[in-house]
Design a protein around this motif. Sequence first.
Motif, PDB file in Angstrom:
ATOM      1  N   ASP A  45      59.869  47.485 -12.199  1.00 10.08           N
ATOM      2  CA  ASP A  45      59.537  47.871 -13.569  1.00 10.08           C
ATOM      3  C   ASP A  45      59.089  46.656 -14.376  1.00 10.08           C
ATOM      4  OD1 ASP A  45      59.443  49.705 -15.866  1.00 10.08           O
ATOM      5  OD2 ASP A  45      61.189  48.576 -16.576  1.00 10.08           O
ATOM      6  N   HIS A  46      59.820  45.561 -14.269  1.00  8.22           N
ATOM      7  CA  HIS A  46      59.447  44.331 -14.987  1.00  8.22           C
ATOM      8  C   HIS A  46      58.119  43.784 -14.475  1.00  8.22           C
ATOM      9  CE1 HIS A  46      63.898  43.353 -16.207  1.00  8.22           C
ATOM     10  NE2 HIS A  46      63.483  44.540 -16.623  1.00  8.22           N
ATOM     11  N   PHE A  47      57.933  43.803 -13.162  1.00  5.75           N
ATOM     12  CA  PHE A  47      56.692  43.329 -12.544  1.00  5.75           C
ATOM     13  C   PHE A  47      55.502  44.126 -13.086  1.00  5.75           C
ATOM     14  CE2 PHE A  47      54.120  42.511  -8.553  1.00  5.75           C
ATOM     15  CZ  PHE A  47      54.155  41.132  -8.613  1.00  5.75           C
ATOM     16  N   PHE A  48      55.643  45.453 -13.129  1.00  7.10           N
ATOM     17  CA  PHE A  48      54.568  46.315 -13.633  1.00  7.10           C
ATOM     18  C   PHE A  48      54.303  46.067 -15.114  1.00  7.10           C
ATOM     19  CE2 PHE A  48      53.404  50.054 -10.810  1.00  7.10           C
ATOM     20  CZ  PHE A  48      53.675  49.376  -9.639  1.00  7.10           C
ATOM     21  N   LYS A  49      55.359  45.936 -15.905  1.00  4.39           N
ATOM     22  CA  LYS A  49      55.176  45.726 -17.348  1.00  4.39           C
ATOM     23  C   LYS A  49      54.408  44.441 -17.626  1.00  4.39           C
ATOM     24  CE  LYS A  49      58.998  48.407 -19.197  1.00  4.39           C
ATOM     25  NZ  LYS A  49      60.313  48.409 -19.847  1.00  4.39           N
ATOM     26  N   VAL A  50      54.716  43.386 -16.890  1.00  4.31           N
ATOM     27  CA  VAL A  50      54.035  42.111 -17.106  1.00  4.31           C
ATOM     28  C   VAL A  50      52.576  42.206 -16.666  1.00  4.31           C
ATOM     29  CG1 VAL A  50      53.977  39.679 -16.429  1.00  4.31           C
ATOM     30  CG2 VAL A  50      56.141  40.753 -17.072  1.00  4.31           C
ATOM     31  N   ILE A  51      52.307  42.825 -15.536  1.00  2.20           N
ATOM     32  CA  ILE A  51      50.920  42.984 -15.085  1.00  2.20           C
ATOM     33  C   ILE A  51      50.129  43.799 -16.102  1.00  2.20           C
ATOM     34  CG2 ILE A  51      49.414  43.995 -13.324  1.00  2.20           C
ATOM     35  CD1 ILE A  51      51.758  43.406 -11.306  1.00  2.20           C
ATOM     36  N   ASN A  52      50.713  44.890 -16.561  1.00  2.00           N
ATOM     37  CA  ASN A  52      50.017  45.739 -17.531  1.00  2.00           C
ATOM     38  C   ASN A  52      49.732  44.977 -18.822  1.00  2.00           C
ATOM     39  OD1 ASN A  52      48.988  48.446 -18.099  1.00  2.00           O
ATOM     40  ND2 ASN A  52      50.520  48.438 -19.711  1.00  2.00           N
ATOM     41  N   CYS A  53      50.686  44.185 -19.266  1.00  2.00           N
ATOM     42  CA  CYS A  53      50.520  43.388 -20.481  1.00  2.00           C
ATOM     43  C   CYS A  53      49.484  42.288 -20.290  1.00  2.00           C
ATOM     44  CB  CYS A  53      51.873  42.787 -20.860  1.00  2.00           C
ATOM     45  SG  CYS A  53      51.844  41.592 -22.206  1.00  2.00           S
ATOM     46  N   GLU A  54      49.531  41.600 -19.155  1.00  7.31           N
ATOM     47  CA  GLU A  54      48.639  40.462 -18.910  1.00  7.31           C
ATOM     48  C   GLU A  54      47.183  40.887 -18.707  1.00  7.31           C
ATOM     49  OE1 GLU A  54      49.160  37.207 -18.951  1.00  7.31           O
ATOM     50  OE2 GLU A  54      51.335  37.098 -19.056  1.00  7.31           O
TER      51      GLU A  54
END
Length: 127
Positions: A45-54
């Motif tokens: 979940d954290h990995f996805f959130k950061v990719i989506n944000c970046e």
Amino acid sequence: MNLYAKGAILAFLALVLLLALAYGNTVRLMLFAAQVAYEKKLNIDHFFKVINCESGWDPRIQSGYQLPDGTYERSWGIAQFNLDTNQITLDEALDPEFSLRKMAEFWAEGKMSAWKCYQLWEARNWR
């Protein structure tokens, strides 16, 4: 495997296929990101959130952060690797599978805070 399990698997695969047809490469990249995060025992979940944000899952995007001299930061690709601070070429940064693997390696080494979006999500307690 019983008939119910086979049916559930077929339904799941049909859903993945429909999503892939509708959203193309993004779904494939999400599945790949989930795989590499899982392999490195990361919080998906954290990995996805950061990719989506970046990058918004755009494997060819350049950072929109403008430097004082008017140029843009040299961060590229789905994982937004900065070419000035990482030993990564532009071609590697623009290769989504390479970038996602490299990002997962950094995270597995505890280097998550190298991503500004990680810092932002962390400050918000991931909410």
